[in-house]
Each structure stands twice: as C-alpha cells, then as structure tokens.
Design a protein around this motif. Structure first.
Motif, PDB file in Angstrom:
ATOM      1  N   SER A  43       0.828  -1.211   0.000  1.00  0.00           N
ATOM      2  CA  SER A  43       0.000   0.000   0.000  1.00  0.00           C
ATOM      3  C   SER A  43       0.862   1.260   0.000  1.00  0.00           C
ATOM      4  O   SER A  43       0.535   2.248  -0.675  1.00  0.00           O
ATOM      5  CB  SER A  43      -0.976   0.002   1.184  1.00  0.00           C
ATOM      6  N   ILE A  44       1.992   1.244   0.696  1.00  0.00           N
ATOM      7  CA  ILE A  44       2.875   2.412   0.698  1.00  0.00           C
ATOM      8  C   ILE A  44       3.550   2.580  -0.663  1.00  0.00           C
ATOM      9  O   ILE A  44       3.740   3.700  -1.133  1.00  0.00           O
ATOM     10  CB  ILE A  44       3.884   2.348   1.861  1.00  0.00           C
ATOM     11  N   ALA A  45       3.868   1.476  -1.333  1.00  0.00           N
ATOM     12  CA  ALA A  45       4.440   1.565  -2.685  1.00  0.00           C
ATOM     13  C   ALA A  45       3.465   2.270  -3.621  1.00  0.00           C
ATOM     14  O   ALA A  45       3.862   3.143  -4.405  1.00  0.00           O
ATOM     15  CB  ALA A  45       4.783   0.168  -3.208  1.00  0.00           C
ATOM     16  N   VAL A  46       2.193   1.924  -3.540  1.00  0.00           N
ATOM     17  CA  VAL A  46       1.178   2.573  -4.374  1.00  0.00           C
ATOM     18  C   VAL A  46       1.104   4.061  -4.033  1.00  0.00           C
ATOM     19  O   VAL A  46       1.063   4.920  -4.924  1.00  0.00           O
ATOM     20  CB  VAL A  46      -0.199   1.889  -4.206  1.00  0.00           C
ATOM     21  N   ILE A  47       1.112   4.381  -2.749  1.00  0.00           N
ATOM     22  CA  ILE A  47       1.064   5.785  -2.311  1.00  0.00           C
ATOM     23  C   ILE A  47       2.270   6.552  -2.851  1.00  0.00           C
ATOM     24  O   ILE A  47       2.132   7.667  -3.355  1.00  0.00           O
ATOM     25  CB  ILE A  47       0.988   5.872  -0.770  1.00  0.00           C
ATOM     26  N   LEU A  48       3.461   5.955  -2.772  1.00  0.00           N
ATOM     27  CA  LEU A  48       4.668   6.620  -3.269  1.00  0.00           C
ATOM     28  C   LEU A  48       4.592   6.851  -4.778  1.00  0.00           C
ATOM     29  O   LEU A  48       5.008   7.898  -5.276  1.00  0.00           O
ATOM     30  CB  LEU A  48       5.920   5.820  -2.905  1.00  0.00           C
ATOM     31  N   TYR A  49       4.038   5.883  -5.499  1.00  0.00           N
ATOM     32  CA  TYR A  49       3.890   6.042  -6.948  1.00  0.00           C
ATOM     33  C   TYR A  49       2.945   7.211  -7.259  1.00  0.00           C
ATOM     34  O   TYR A  49       3.255   8.066  -8.087  1.00  0.00           O
ATOM     35  CB  TYR A  49       3.385   4.745  -7.585  1.00  0.00           C
ATOM     36  N   VAL A  50       1.821   7.245  -6.566  1.00  0.00           N
ATOM     37  CA  VAL A  50       0.846   8.321  -6.781  1.00  0.00           C
ATOM     38  C   VAL A  50       1.450   9.667  -6.370  1.00  0.00           C
ATOM     39  O   VAL A  50       1.220  10.692  -7.022  1.00  0.00           O
ATOM     40  CB  VAL A  50      -0.462   8.034  -6.005  1.00  0.00           C
ATOM     41  N   TYR A  51       2.277   9.660  -5.320  1.00  0.00           N
ATOM     42  CA  TYR A  51       2.934  10.885  -4.841  1.00  0.00           C
ATOM     43  C   TYR A  51       3.956  11.401  -5.863  1.00  0.00           C
ATOM     44  O   TYR A  51       4.369  12.543  -5.811  1.00  0.00           O
ATOM     45  CB  TYR A  51       3.586  10.608  -3.491  1.00  0.00           C
ATOM     46  N   GLY A  52       4.366  10.540  -6.786  1.00  0.00           N
ATOM     47  CA  GLY A  52       5.269  10.991  -7.839  1.00  0.00           C
ATOM     48  C   GLY A  52       6.532  10.167  -8.025  1.00  0.00           C
ATOM     49  O   GLY A  52       7.308  10.425  -8.941  1.00  0.00           O
ATOM     50  N   TYR A  53       6.758   9.182  -7.173  1.00  0.00           N
ATOM     51  CA  TYR A  53       7.939   8.328  -7.343  1.00  0.00           C
ATOM     52  C   TYR A  53       7.621   7.308  -8.428  1.00  0.00           C
ATOM     53  O   TYR A  53       7.264   6.170  -8.169  1.00  0.00           O
ATOM     54  CB  TYR A  53       8.334   7.665  -6.017  1.00  0.00           C
ATOM     55  N   ASN A  54       7.755   7.754  -9.678  1.00  0.00           N
ATOM     56  CA  ASN A  54       7.313   6.987 -10.833  1.00  0.00           C
ATOM     57  C   ASN A  54       8.411   6.132 -11.461  1.00  0.00           C
ATOM     58  O   ASN A  54       8.165   5.452 -12.446  1.00  0.00           O
ATOM     59  CB  ASN A  54       6.722   7.927 -11.888  1.00  0.00           C
ATOM     60  N   TYR A  55       9.613   6.172 -10.906  1.00  0.00           N
ATOM     61  CA  TYR A  55      10.728   5.423 -11.492  1.00  0.00           C
ATOM     62  C   TYR A  55      11.443   4.626 -10.412  1.00  0.00           C
ATOM     63  O   TYR A  55      11.909   5.183  -9.418  1.00  0.00           O
ATOM     64  CB  TYR A  55      11.695   6.390 -12.171  1.00  0.00           C
ATOM     65  N   LEU A  56      11.514   3.313 -10.616  1.00  0.00           N
ATOM     66  CA  LEU A  56      12.284   2.450  -9.733  1.00  0.00           C
ATOM     67  C   LEU A  56      13.678   2.330 -10.333  1.00  0.00           C
ATOM     68  O   LEU A  56      13.853   1.725 -11.387  1.00  0.00           O
ATOM     69  CB  LEU A  56      11.648   1.068  -9.621  1.00  0.00           C
ATOM     70  N   ARG A  57      14.643   2.971  -9.683  1.00  0.00           N
ATOM     71  CA  ARG A  57      16.008   2.984 -10.206  1.00  0.00           C
ATOM     72  C   ARG A  57      16.682   1.630 -10.027  1.00  0.00           C
ATOM     73  O   ARG A  57      17.376   1.143 -10.909  1.00  0.00           O
ATOM     74  CB  ARG A  57      16.813   4.078  -9.517  1.00  0.00           C
ATOM     75  N   SER A  58      16.462   1.020  -8.860  1.00  0.00           N
ATOM     76  CA  SER A  58      17.031  -0.309  -8.623  1.00  0.00           C
ATOM     77  C   SER A  58      16.389  -0.948  -7.406  1.00  0.00           C
ATOM     78  O   SER A  58      15.777  -0.278  -6.579  1.00  0.00           O
ATOM     79  CB  SER A  58      18.550  -0.233  -8.420  1.00  0.00           C
ATOM     80  N   GLN A  59      16.519  -2.254  -7.353  1.00  0.00           N
ATOM     81  CA  GLN A  59      16.110  -3.029  -6.190  1.00  0.00           C
ATOM     82  C   GLN A  59      17.224  -4.015  -5.940  1.00  0.00           C
ATOM     83  O   GLN A  59      17.802  -4.579  -6.868  1.00  0.00           O
ATOM     84  CB  GLN A  59      14.795  -3.773  -6.456  1.00  0.00           C
ATOM     85  N   CYS A  60      17.553  -4.214  -4.687  1.00  0.00           N
ATOM     86  CA  CYS A  60      18.551  -5.210  -4.319  1.00  0.00           C
ATOM     87  C   CYS A  60      18.156  -5.778  -2.968  1.00  0.00           C
ATOM     88  O   CYS A  60      17.180  -5.345  -2.356  1.00  0.00           O
ATOM     89  CB  CYS A  60      19.949  -4.594  -4.273  1.00  0.00           C
ATOM     90  N   ALA A  61      18.902  -6.736  -2.504  1.00  0.00           N
ATOM     91  CA  ALA A  61      18.634  -7.314  -1.190  1.00  0.00           C
ATOM     92  C   ALA A  61      19.961  -7.699  -0.561  1.00  0.00           C
ATOM     93  O   ALA A  61      20.970  -7.879  -1.256  1.00  0.00           O
ATOM     94  CB  ALA A  61      17.720  -8.520  -1.314  1.00  0.00           C
ATOM     95  N   TYR A  62      19.955  -7.800   0.761  1.00  0.00           N
ATOM     96  CA  TYR A  62      21.167  -8.226   1.455  1.00  0.00           C
ATOM     97  C   TYR A  62      20.813  -8.920   2.763  1.00  0.00           C
ATOM     98  O   TYR A  62      19.708  -8.791   3.287  1.00  0.00           O
ATOM     99  CB  TYR A  62      22.122  -7.051   1.691  1.00  0.00           C
ATOM    100  N   ASP A  63      21.770  -9.666   3.258  1.00  0.00           N
ATOM    101  CA  ASP A  63      21.664 -10.360   4.533  1.00  0.00           C
ATOM    102  C   ASP A  63      22.243  -9.425   5.583  1.00  0.00           C
ATOM    103  O   ASP A  63      23.424  -9.077   5.527  1.00  0.00           O
ATOM    104  CB  ASP A  63      22.458 -11.666   4.447  1.00  0.00           C
ATOM    105  N   VAL A  64      21.427  -9.000   6.521  1.00  0.00           N
ATOM    106  CA  VAL A  64      21.858  -8.019   7.509  1.00  0.00           C
ATOM    107  C   VAL A  64      22.965  -8.586   8.392  1.00  0.00           C
ATOM    108  O   VAL A  64      23.987  -7.942   8.625  1.00  0.00           O
ATOM    109  CB  VAL A  64      20.660  -7.536   8.361  1.00  0.00           C
ATOM    110  N   SER A  65      22.780  -9.809   8.902  1.00  0.00           N
ATOM    111  CA  SER A  65      23.801 -10.457   9.720  1.00  0.00           C
ATOM    112  C   SER A  65      23.522 -11.954   9.764  1.00  0.00           C
ATOM    113  O   SER A  65      22.371 -12.376   9.562  1.00  0.00           O
ATOM    114  CB  SER A  65      23.805  -9.879  11.137  1.00  0.00           C
ATOM    115  N   PRO A  66      24.539 -12.777  10.030  1.00  0.00           N
ATOM    116  CA  PRO A  66      24.308 -14.228  10.075  1.00  0.00           C
ATOM    117  C   PRO A  66      23.202 -14.562  11.080  1.00  0.00           C
ATOM    118  O   PRO A  66      23.250 -14.141  12.233  1.00  0.00           O
ATOM    119  CB  PRO A  66      25.652 -14.795  10.529  1.00  0.00           C
ATOM    120  N   GLY A  67      22.192 -15.267  10.615  1.00  0.00           N
ATOM    121  CA  GLY A  67      21.081 -15.636  11.481  1.00  0.00           C
ATOM    122  C   GLY A  67      20.084 -14.518  11.717  1.00  0.00           C
ATOM    123  O   GLY A  67      19.084 -14.705  12.404  1.00  0.00           O
ATOM    124  N   GLY A  68      20.331 -13.345  11.150  1.00  0.00           N
ATOM    125  CA  GLY A  68      19.471 -12.183  11.381  1.00  0.00           C
ATOM    126  C   GLY A  68      18.475 -11.950  10.261  1.00  0.00           C
ATOM    127  O   GLY A  68      18.114 -12.858   9.511  1.00  0.00           O
TER     128      GLY A  68
END
Length: 158
Positions: free
Chosen positions: A38-63
């Motif tokens: 729902s926040i992604a939709v709100i951000l798009y409507v607010y004007g964030y119309n371009y997703l520059r990148s998406q990535c992911a990471y492991d914060v810490s072992p077991g975390g």
C-alpha cells in the motif's frame, strides 16, 4: 533527522521509520513488510514513478534479510529529481515481502535475483523463480550462513 518525504508520510498518518540519510543526502526509510504494497502505491501516486534499482542483502548471520528499493521522482523540467531509499526487512525463517511488480514493472528481474540469491519470497510476483542459479540449486548463496557445496567432493563421487 526527518526528511521531506518522511514529514509528508507523518502528516498523512503513514507508519514508517526514518533511517536518516545516506552519503549522497538521499533519505532512507524503513517500511514494515505488511505495509509495503500500500505504501508503494502511495509513493507512486505521490510521484515516485521510477524504480532505479532493487537489491537485497543479509543483515547479519542468522538475522534479518533486507529488500532495498531506490525510487526517483521524475518530473519534466526538474534537473535534480527527488530520490528515496526504502528498506523492507523480513525474518530469515520465512522471508516474505509483497512484490512491487504491479507498481513498477521494472522490478521483475531484480526481485527474482533477490529471491534466487537470498530466498526472499515476493508475494504476488508473476514469475518468481530462479534467474541465475539452476532450478535444482539448493540454498541461497548470498546468505551469510550459506555453506557452499564442495564441488571437488561432488566430482570425486562421480
């Protein structure tokens, strides 16, 4: 310190957590997984119309695992577009985050890569399957607690 977008979200009663600013002065926000779509939709409507990148990471072992979205507000005649970084954290045991595909179609392969490397399931993604590793691959290679198979032992067994 609260940025412009964070102040706007607070004003409209949208729950989030400000994580400050990165080295380039880009505001970073934490969004709960259950609120992300729902926040992604709100951000798009607010004007964030371009997703520059998406990535992911492991914060810490077991975390926790984190899915990171870099969004840009592209407007005609604006030389310095507004940018924001969104972090959505998920538990390691059952990492599930709503897919942003239906808001920004360009996230398709990026969420698939995050799934393939870290095992984050993106709910409602239309084609969530491995993209880099073979379908038969076991485990999630970029997790800090991942134990890589010993390929020399596998070859000797054959």
């Amino acid at each position: 310190m609260q940025g412009r977008l964070s102040a706007w979200l607070v004003k409209h009663g949208i729950i989030h957590r400000s994580l400050g600013f990165d080295y380039q002065g880009i505001e970073t926000l934490q969004i709960k997984s259950e609120d992300w779509h729902s926040i992604a939709v709100i951000l798009y409507v607010y004007g964030y119309n371009y997703l520059r990148s998406q990535c992911a990471y492991d914060v810490s072992p077991g975390g926790l695992l984190a899915s990171v979205y870099h969004l840009t507000r592209i407007e005609y005649g604006v030389d310095q577009p507004e940018e924001v970084c969104i972090k959505v954290f998920a538990p390691r045991r059952n990492p599930r985050i709503p897919s942003a595909f239906w808001v920004w179609k360009g996230v398709d392969f990026q969420e698939r890569e995050s799934y393939d490397m870290l095992g984050i399931s993106y709910d409602n993604h239309p084609r969530l399957k491995r993209i880099l590793m073979p379908e038969s691959w076991l485990g999630w290679p970029l997790r800090k607690d991942y134990i890589a198979p010993n390929f020399y032992e596998i070859q000797d067994a054959h």
